[in-house]
Design a protein around this motif. Sequence first.
Motif, PDB file in Angstrom:
ATOM      1  N   MET A  54      96.277  -9.430 -12.001  1.00  0.00           N
ATOM      2  CA  MET A  54      95.068  -8.638 -12.237  1.00  0.00           C
ATOM      3  C   MET A  54      95.203  -7.801 -13.508  1.00  0.00           C
ATOM      4  O   MET A  54      94.235  -7.630 -14.249  1.00  0.00           O
ATOM      5  CB  MET A  54      94.779  -7.743 -11.038  1.00  0.00           C
ATOM      6  CG  MET A  54      93.489  -6.929 -11.195  1.00  0.00           C
ATOM      7  SD  MET A  54      92.026  -7.942 -11.587  1.00  0.00           S
ATOM      8  CE  MET A  54      91.875  -8.898 -10.070  1.00  0.00           C
ATOM      9  N   ARG A  55      96.376  -7.284 -13.743  1.00  0.00           N
ATOM     10  CA  ARG A  55      96.620  -6.517 -14.969  1.00  0.00           C
ATOM     11  C   ARG A  55      96.382  -7.380 -16.201  1.00  0.00           C
ATOM     12  O   ARG A  55      95.788  -6.936 -17.180  1.00  0.00           O
ATOM     13  CB  ARG A  55      98.047  -5.981 -14.952  1.00  0.00           C
ATOM     14  CG  ARG A  55      98.420  -5.142 -16.158  1.00  0.00           C
ATOM     15  CD  ARG A  55      99.824  -4.595 -15.966  1.00  0.00           C
ATOM     16  NE  ARG A  55     100.225  -3.752 -17.072  1.00  0.00           N
ATOM     17  CZ  ARG A  55     101.344  -3.026 -17.079  1.00  0.00           C
ATOM     18  NH1 ARG A  55     102.153  -3.042 -16.034  1.00  0.00           N
ATOM     19  NH2 ARG A  55     101.644  -2.284 -18.124  1.00  0.00           N
ATOM     20  N   PHE A  56      96.862  -8.622 -16.160  1.00  0.00           N
ATOM     21  CA  PHE A  56      96.675  -9.534 -17.274  1.00  0.00           C
ATOM     22  C   PHE A  56      95.193  -9.858 -17.465  1.00  0.00           C
ATOM     23  O   PHE A  56      94.694  -9.890 -18.589  1.00  0.00           O
ATOM     24  CB  PHE A  56      97.474 -10.819 -17.029  1.00  0.00           C
ATOM     25  CG  PHE A  56      97.597 -11.700 -18.240  1.00  0.00           C
ATOM     26  CD1 PHE A  56      98.560 -11.462 -19.200  1.00  0.00           C
ATOM     27  CD2 PHE A  56      96.745 -12.787 -18.420  1.00  0.00           C
ATOM     28  CE1 PHE A  56      98.685 -12.281 -20.313  1.00  0.00           C
ATOM     29  CE2 PHE A  56      96.853 -13.603 -19.527  1.00  0.00           C
ATOM     30  CZ  PHE A  56      97.830 -13.354 -20.484  1.00  0.00           C
ATOM     31  N   ARG A  57      94.486 -10.075 -16.360  1.00  0.00           N
ATOM     32  CA  ARG A  57      93.058 -10.370 -16.445  1.00  0.00           C
ATOM     33  C   ARG A  57      92.270  -9.183 -16.993  1.00  0.00           C
ATOM     34  O   ARG A  57      91.321  -9.343 -17.761  1.00  0.00           O
ATOM     35  CB  ARG A  57      92.529 -10.785 -15.072  1.00  0.00           C
ATOM     36  CG  ARG A  57      92.979 -12.186 -14.648  1.00  0.00           C
ATOM     37  CD  ARG A  57      92.591 -12.493 -13.226  1.00  0.00           C
ATOM     38  NE  ARG A  57      92.891 -13.886 -12.887  1.00  0.00           N
ATOM     39  CZ  ARG A  57      93.017 -14.344 -11.650  1.00  0.00           C
ATOM     40  NH1 ARG A  57      92.863 -13.516 -10.625  1.00  0.00           N
ATOM     41  NH2 ARG A  57      93.287 -15.618 -11.433  1.00  0.00           N
ATOM     42  N   LEU A  58      92.665  -7.989 -16.588  1.00  0.00           N
ATOM     43  CA  LEU A  58      92.001  -6.790 -17.111  1.00  0.00           C
ATOM     44  C   LEU A  58      92.225  -6.648 -18.611  1.00  0.00           C
ATOM     45  O   LEU A  58      91.349  -6.172 -19.335  1.00  0.00           O
ATOM     46  CB  LEU A  58      92.523  -5.543 -16.386  1.00  0.00           C
ATOM     47  CG  LEU A  58      92.029  -5.349 -14.953  1.00  0.00           C
ATOM     48  CD1 LEU A  58      92.726  -4.146 -14.312  1.00  0.00           C
ATOM     49  CD2 LEU A  58      90.510  -5.167 -14.915  1.00  0.00           C
ATOM     50  N   SER A  59      93.393  -7.087 -19.091  1.00  0.00           N
ATOM     51  CA  SER A  59      93.653  -7.026 -20.528  1.00  0.00           C
ATOM     52  C   SER A  59      92.709  -7.957 -21.289  1.00  0.00           C
ATOM     53  O   SER A  59      92.258  -7.633 -22.394  1.00  0.00           O
ATOM     54  CB  SER A  59      95.115  -7.388 -20.821  1.00  0.00           C
ATOM     55  OG  SER A  59      95.344  -8.788 -20.743  1.00  0.00           O
ATOM     56  N   ILE A  60      92.403  -9.104 -20.696  1.00  0.00           N
ATOM     57  CA  ILE A  60      91.455 -10.034 -21.323  1.00  0.00           C
ATOM     58  C   ILE A  60      90.068  -9.411 -21.373  1.00  0.00           C
ATOM     59  O   ILE A  60      89.379  -9.468 -22.403  1.00  0.00           O
ATOM     60  CB  ILE A  60      91.416 -11.379 -20.559  1.00  0.00           C
ATOM     61  CG1 ILE A  60      92.790 -12.063 -20.615  1.00  0.00           C
ATOM     62  CG2 ILE A  60      90.340 -12.291 -21.136  1.00  0.00           C
ATOM     63  CD1 ILE A  60      92.876 -13.336 -19.786  1.00  0.00           C
ATOM     64  N   MET A  61      89.645  -8.799 -20.271  1.00  0.00           N
ATOM     65  CA  MET A  61      88.325  -8.182 -20.237  1.00  0.00           C
ATOM     66  C   MET A  61      88.236  -7.007 -21.213  1.00  0.00           C
ATOM     67  O   MET A  61      87.193  -6.776 -21.832  1.00  0.00           O
ATOM     68  CB  MET A  61      87.990  -7.713 -18.816  1.00  0.00           C
ATOM     69  CG  MET A  61      87.731  -8.848 -17.846  1.00  0.00           C
ATOM     70  SD  MET A  61      86.536 -10.067 -18.492  1.00  0.00           S
ATOM     71  CE  MET A  61      85.104  -9.037 -18.821  1.00  0.00           C
ATOM     72  N   ALA A  62      89.325  -6.261 -21.369  1.00  0.00           N
ATOM     73  CA  ALA A  62      89.331  -5.171 -22.347  1.00  0.00           C
ATOM     74  C   ALA A  62      89.124  -5.721 -23.750  1.00  0.00           C
ATOM     75  O   ALA A  62      88.408  -5.125 -24.572  1.00  0.00           O
ATOM     76  CB  ALA A  62      90.644  -4.397 -22.263  1.00  0.00           C
ATOM     77  N   ASP A  63      89.716  -6.874 -24.030  1.00  0.00           N
ATOM     78  CA  ASP A  63      89.532  -7.500 -25.343  1.00  0.00           C
ATOM     79  C   ASP A  63      88.116  -8.035 -25.517  1.00  0.00           C
ATOM     80  O   ASP A  63      87.587  -8.059 -26.628  1.00  0.00           O
ATOM     81  CB  ASP A  63      90.551  -8.634 -25.539  1.00  0.00           C
ATOM     82  CG  ASP A  63      91.897  -8.114 -26.003  1.00  0.00           C
ATOM     83  OD1 ASP A  63      91.934  -7.044 -26.631  1.00  0.00           O
ATOM     84  OD2 ASP A  63      92.917  -8.788 -25.751  1.00  0.00           O
ATOM     85  N   VAL A  64      87.504  -8.494 -24.431  1.00  0.00           N
ATOM     86  CA  VAL A  64      86.105  -8.932 -24.494  1.00  0.00           C
ATOM     87  C   VAL A  64      85.206  -7.755 -24.878  1.00  0.00           C
ATOM     88  O   VAL A  64      84.343  -7.865 -25.760  1.00  0.00           O
ATOM     89  CB  VAL A  64      85.651  -9.539 -23.151  1.00  0.00           C
ATOM     90  CG1 VAL A  64      84.139  -9.763 -23.147  1.00  0.00           C
ATOM     91  CG2 VAL A  64      86.380 -10.849 -22.880  1.00  0.00           C
ATOM     92  N   VAL A  65      85.423  -6.629 -24.216  1.00  0.00           N
ATOM     93  CA  VAL A  65      84.648  -5.419 -24.533  1.00  0.00           C
ATOM     94  C   VAL A  65      84.891  -5.006 -25.979  1.00  0.00           C
ATOM     95  O   VAL A  65      83.962  -4.617 -26.699  1.00  0.00           O
ATOM     96  CB  VAL A  65      85.015  -4.275 -23.570  1.00  0.00           C
ATOM     97  CG1 VAL A  65      84.336  -2.970 -23.996  1.00  0.00           C
ATOM     98  CG2 VAL A  65      84.621  -4.636 -22.148  1.00  0.00           C
TER      99      VAL A  65
END
Length: 220
Positions: A54-65
């Motif tokens: 989940m931490r890794f996935r959140l990092s992807i979403m942070a980059d999307v934002v």
Amino acid sequence: MNGLPISSQQARFAGVCYLVIILCGVGSEVALRGPLIDFESAEWTAQAISADIMRFRLSIMADVVMALADAALAVMLFFVFQPVSAGLSLGALVFRLLQSGLIAAGLLNLQAAIVFDDAELTLSFIELHAHGYDLGLIFFAVNCFLTAVLILRSGFAPRLLGFGVGLSGVVYLTGSVLRFVAPDLHGFITPAYVLPLIAEAAFCLWLLILPAQARRAALD
């Protein structure tokens, strides 16, 4: 600072976008994703990601934002500096949008890293993302050079800010070129990325406080 040809709303929104970019960019790379990656060990990286997916996935979403905010910032800065030079502002807009698009597309490599159940593939996709990011920064370096010229020509922006943004472009370009032509030397440029962080934080702060300056200028 008299006669600032800038919309307070545009400047404030640009500053907010810049703040989002800095927080999401540093947060995703340093706080979220960085501790899970060891480029010297594919097995350790795969296990670390699997243990905290989940931490890794959140990092992807942070980059999307971050990429979304970067595209919005490109448009806002076009309006801020258009009165200085429409041509240079358009060029800066195009190169910043190219950077945003490349970085956003490169996030697919991070997604692929967690799709395949293979440690070597996981690390390979993460490395591809790093190369794609640096490819985007080549275009961003050109944006920095154009933005630096706009700042220096503007007459309403601090000249020191222009020099800082221009030097940031040098750091980004050098780091990206080394990534592709001399990857073994890329580590030597890493400490220099502190300069762009400082320069862009200062640019962000200037945009955020500019509306107050514009109001004071209008009263003079």
